[in-house]
Design a protein around this motif. Structure first.
Motif, PDB file in Angstrom:
ATOM      1  N   THR A  97      -0.475   5.830  -5.869  1.00 17.48           N
ATOM      2  CA  THR A  97      -0.275   4.475  -5.371  1.00 17.48           C
ATOM      3  C   THR A  97       0.854   3.801  -6.140  1.00 17.48           C
ATOM      4  OG1 THR A  97      -1.953   3.569  -6.870  1.00 17.48           O
ATOM      5  CG2 THR A  97      -2.691   4.226  -4.666  1.00 17.48           C
ATOM      6  N   ALA A  98       1.526   2.902  -5.472  1.00 17.35           N
ATOM      7  CA  ALA A  98       2.590   2.118  -6.096  1.00 17.35           C
ATOM      8  C   ALA A  98       2.807   0.874  -5.250  1.00 17.35           C
ATOM      9  CB  ALA A  98       3.879   2.923  -6.200  1.00 17.35           C
ATOM     10  N   SER A  99       3.477  -0.108  -5.810  1.00 18.80           N
ATOM     11  CA  SER A  99       3.790  -1.324  -5.062  1.00 18.80           C
ATOM     12  C   SER A  99       5.190  -1.785  -5.425  1.00 18.80           C
ATOM     13  CB  SER A  99       2.775  -2.428  -5.365  1.00 18.80           C
ATOM     14  OG  SER A  99       2.770  -2.752  -6.748  1.00 18.80           O
ATOM     15  N   GLY A 100       5.842  -2.400  -4.461  1.00 14.50           N
ATOM     16  CA  GLY A 100       7.196  -2.893  -4.673  1.00 14.50           C
ATOM     17  C   GLY A 100       7.651  -3.655  -3.445  1.00 14.50           C
ATOM     18  N   ARG A 101       8.835  -4.191  -3.514  1.00 16.29           N
ATOM     19  CA  ARG A 101       9.318  -4.992  -2.392  1.00 16.29           C
ATOM     20  C   ARG A 101       9.862  -4.121  -1.265  1.00 16.29           C
ATOM     21  NH1 ARG A 101      14.105  -7.562  -0.748  1.00 16.29           N
ATOM     22  NH2 ARG A 101      13.702  -9.511   0.402  1.00 16.29           N
ATOM     23  N   THR A 102      10.419  -2.949  -1.597  1.00 12.58           N
ATOM     24  CA  THR A 102      11.049  -2.091  -0.598  1.00 12.58           C
ATOM     25  C   THR A 102      10.468  -0.694  -0.669  1.00 12.58           C
ATOM     26  OG1 THR A 102      13.117  -3.343  -0.751  1.00 12.58           O
ATOM     27  CG2 THR A 102      13.237  -1.164   0.255  1.00 12.58           C
ATOM     28  N   VAL A 103      10.144  -0.123   0.481  1.00 12.34           N
ATOM     29  CA  VAL A 103       9.632   1.245   0.569  1.00 12.34           C
ATOM     30  C   VAL A 103      10.487   2.014   1.557  1.00 12.34           C
ATOM     31  CG1 VAL A 103       7.674   2.714   1.181  1.00 12.34           C
ATOM     32  CG2 VAL A 103       7.283   0.501   0.054  1.00 12.34           C
ATOM     33  N   THR A 104      10.976   3.177   1.119  1.00 15.15           N
ATOM     34  CA  THR A 104      11.780   4.038   1.987  1.00 15.15           C
ATOM     35  C   THR A 104      11.121   5.405   2.078  1.00 15.15           C
ATOM     36  OG1 THR A 104      13.856   2.917   1.419  1.00 15.15           O
ATOM     37  CG2 THR A 104      14.025   5.128   2.363  1.00 15.15           C
ATOM     38  N   VAL A 105      10.931   5.884   3.305  1.00 14.28           N
ATOM     39  CA  VAL A 105      10.395   7.222   3.547  1.00 14.28           C
ATOM     40  C   VAL A 105      11.445   8.009   4.303  1.00 14.28           C
ATOM     41  CG1 VAL A 105       8.555   8.577   4.627  1.00 14.28           C
ATOM     42  CG2 VAL A 105       8.041   6.324   3.652  1.00 14.28           C
ATOM     43  N   SER A 106      11.761   9.216   3.824  1.00 14.53           N
ATOM     44  CA  SER A 106      12.785  10.042   4.469  1.00 14.53           C
ATOM     45  C   SER A 106      12.385  11.502   4.369  1.00 14.53           C
ATOM     46  CB  SER A 106      14.152   9.821   3.806  1.00 14.53           C
ATOM     47  OG  SER A 106      14.087  10.077   2.413  1.00 14.53           O
ATOM     48  N   GLY A 107      13.058  12.326   5.168  1.00 15.47           N
ATOM     49  CA  GLY A 107      12.779  13.760   5.179  1.00 15.47           C
ATOM     50  C   GLY A 107      12.954  14.315   6.572  1.00 15.47           C
ATOM     51  N   ALA A 108      12.153  15.336   6.898  1.00 13.46           N
ATOM     52  CA  ALA A 108      12.187  15.872   8.249  1.00 13.46           C
ATOM     53  C   ALA A 108      11.766  14.780   9.221  1.00 13.46           C
ATOM     54  CB  ALA A 108      11.259  17.075   8.351  1.00 13.46           C
ATOM     55  N   HIS A 109      12.263  14.856  10.449  1.00 14.52           N
ATOM     56  CA  HIS A 109      11.937  13.816  11.423  1.00 14.52           C
ATOM     57  C   HIS A 109      10.424  13.673  11.568  1.00 14.52           C
ATOM     58  CE1 HIS A 109      16.168  13.988  12.338  1.00 14.52           C
ATOM     59  NE2 HIS A 109      16.027  12.952  13.136  1.00 14.52           N
ATOM     60  N   PHE A 110       9.958  12.454  11.468  1.00 16.95           N
ATOM     61  CA  PHE A 110       8.528  12.182  11.479  1.00 16.95           C
ATOM     62  C   PHE A 110       8.224  11.004  12.395  1.00 16.95           C
ATOM     63  CE2 PHE A 110      10.435   9.706   8.071  1.00 16.95           C
ATOM     64  CZ  PHE A 110       9.849   8.451   8.195  1.00 16.95           C
ATOM     65  N   ARG A 111       6.987  10.956  12.852  1.00 16.79           N
ATOM     66  CA  ARG A 111       6.473   9.820  13.605  1.00 16.79           C
ATOM     67  C   ARG A 111       5.544   9.009  12.705  1.00 16.79           C
ATOM     68  NH1 ARG A 111       7.495  10.373  19.083  1.00 16.79           N
ATOM     69  NH2 ARG A 111       8.084  12.488  19.747  1.00 16.79           N
ATOM     70  N   TYR A 112       5.364   7.752  13.046  1.00 19.04           N
ATOM     71  CA  TYR A 112       4.469   6.905  12.268  1.00 19.04           C
ATOM     72  C   TYR A 112       3.823   5.879  13.196  1.00 19.04           C
ATOM     73  CZ  TYR A 112       8.352   3.546  12.410  1.00 19.04           C
ATOM     74  OH  TYR A 112       9.349   2.688  12.834  1.00 19.04           O
ATOM     75  N   ARG A 113       2.687   5.363  12.753  1.00 12.58           N
ATOM     76  CA  ARG A 113       2.010   4.302  13.491  1.00 12.58           C
ATOM     77  C   ARG A 113       2.200   2.995  12.748  1.00 12.58           C
ATOM     78  NH1 ARG A 113      -1.824   3.991  17.422  1.00 12.58           N
ATOM     79  NH2 ARG A 113      -2.138   6.255  17.396  1.00 12.58           N
TER      80      ARG A 113
END
Length: 312
Positions: free
Chosen positions: A268-284
């Protein structure tokens, strides 16, 4: 627009608020629960000085009605999708900061409304619109200008399976069987079922994968520019939610064998900005499945929108 009705309350009830409301009723709510819609309209019309009720036939008319609210306070009657649509529209118009939204939850998908503290009964929700108070809430805004009120889930959890009516007759039912009740199981069918259970029990244990995941996901998760998980660590699920004080809370569950430390705590972590990258992914994002994308950034915004909630 199917109908636009304007009503003026002449009640001398001292508890009625002197207010001007624009009540926008989502068409799905009218179709699924017309009685709750009628009750909500009656309570709002009786309790406010001026109430204008709009009955749009689709998303375009919904947006048009909300955009023409003028000085009236907007009240959305509908489910989570209607709530999300209203917030997204106000965000794109850059009017969230100066607009307090009110909601009467009506429909089958009300999980987000409940989590935000909205009553789900028509009378209680309408009374909260009239007597409640505005509360400023945080949200997430992504780099495509989308908004998130509740949570982002990677991979997207599958939608709940529809509840189906039990068949009136059952395959193999005998002449004396009751409608909807299984009849006697034939010997050859019982043998096949036993064989299937035996083969299933003998299969090797699989790794723990989050519900809805197709398999290991290789993602890099960064919080305020600091890498929390890199591409060399397959993950089972990532969740991003708006936390208190204008931060995003991130939870990452790593992929592990079921027999090895299956109860390990997520990262777990917290912050103002979150970036997720990698292979193409879907999200809800709340109730909407998005993607596939190669990267997505969410920024937490403190007190970005106002919602009328019950007092006390």
């Amino acid at each position: 627009m199917a109908e636009v009705a304007t009503s003026t309350s002449s009640s001398a009830n001292s508890s009625a608020r002197s207010d001007q409301l624009l009540v926008v009723v989502d068409p799905v709510a009218r179709r699924l629960d017309g009685e709750s819609v009628r009750i909500a309209k009656d309570v709002l019309s009786a309790g406010a000085a001026h109430t204008k009720v709009c009955l749009p036939d689709g998303p375009e008319e919904f947006a048009r009605a909300l955009g023409r609210r003028g000085s009236r306070r907007p009240v959305v009657v509908g489910d989570d999708s209607a709530l999300l649509r209203a917030v997204a529209l106000l965000h794109r118009q850059r009017e969230l900061a100066g607009c307090a939204l009110s909601v009467v939850p009506v429909g089958s998908a009300l999980g987000l409304a409940r989590s935000l503290g909205l009553p789900t009964g028509a009378v209680a929700a309408a009374r909260a619109v009239l007597d409640g108070a505005e509360r400023r809430l945080d949200l997430l805004v992504d780099d495509s200008d989308g908004v998130v009120l509740g949570a982002v889930g990677i991979p997207p959890a599958p939608a709940p399976a529809p509840v189906r009516q039990r068949a009136q007759t059952h395959a193999g039912a005998g002449p004396g069987a009751e409608p909807g009740e299984p009849g006697p199981v034939r010997p050859w069918l019982r043998t096949c079922q036993s064989l299937v259970r035996t083969l299933a029990a003998s299969r090797p244990a699989r790794t723990a994968v989050a519900p809805g995941a197709a398999g290991p996901t290789r993602l890099r998760v960064e919080v305020d520019g600091v890498t929390l998980v890199d591409l060399d660590q397959p993950v089972a699920a990532v969740t991003v939610t708006p936390g208190a004080g204008g931060v995003a809370v991130v939870e990452v569950r790593l992929l592990r064998p079921l027999s090895v430390d299956a109860q390990a705590s997520p990262l777990t972590a917290s912050g103002r900005t979150v970036t997720v990258s990698g292979a193409h992914f879907r999200y809800r994002a709340d109730a909407v499945v998005c993607g596939p994308v190669g990267t997505r950034t969410w920024v937490a915004r403190k007190g970005a929108w106002g919602l009328t909630l019950p007092t006390g």
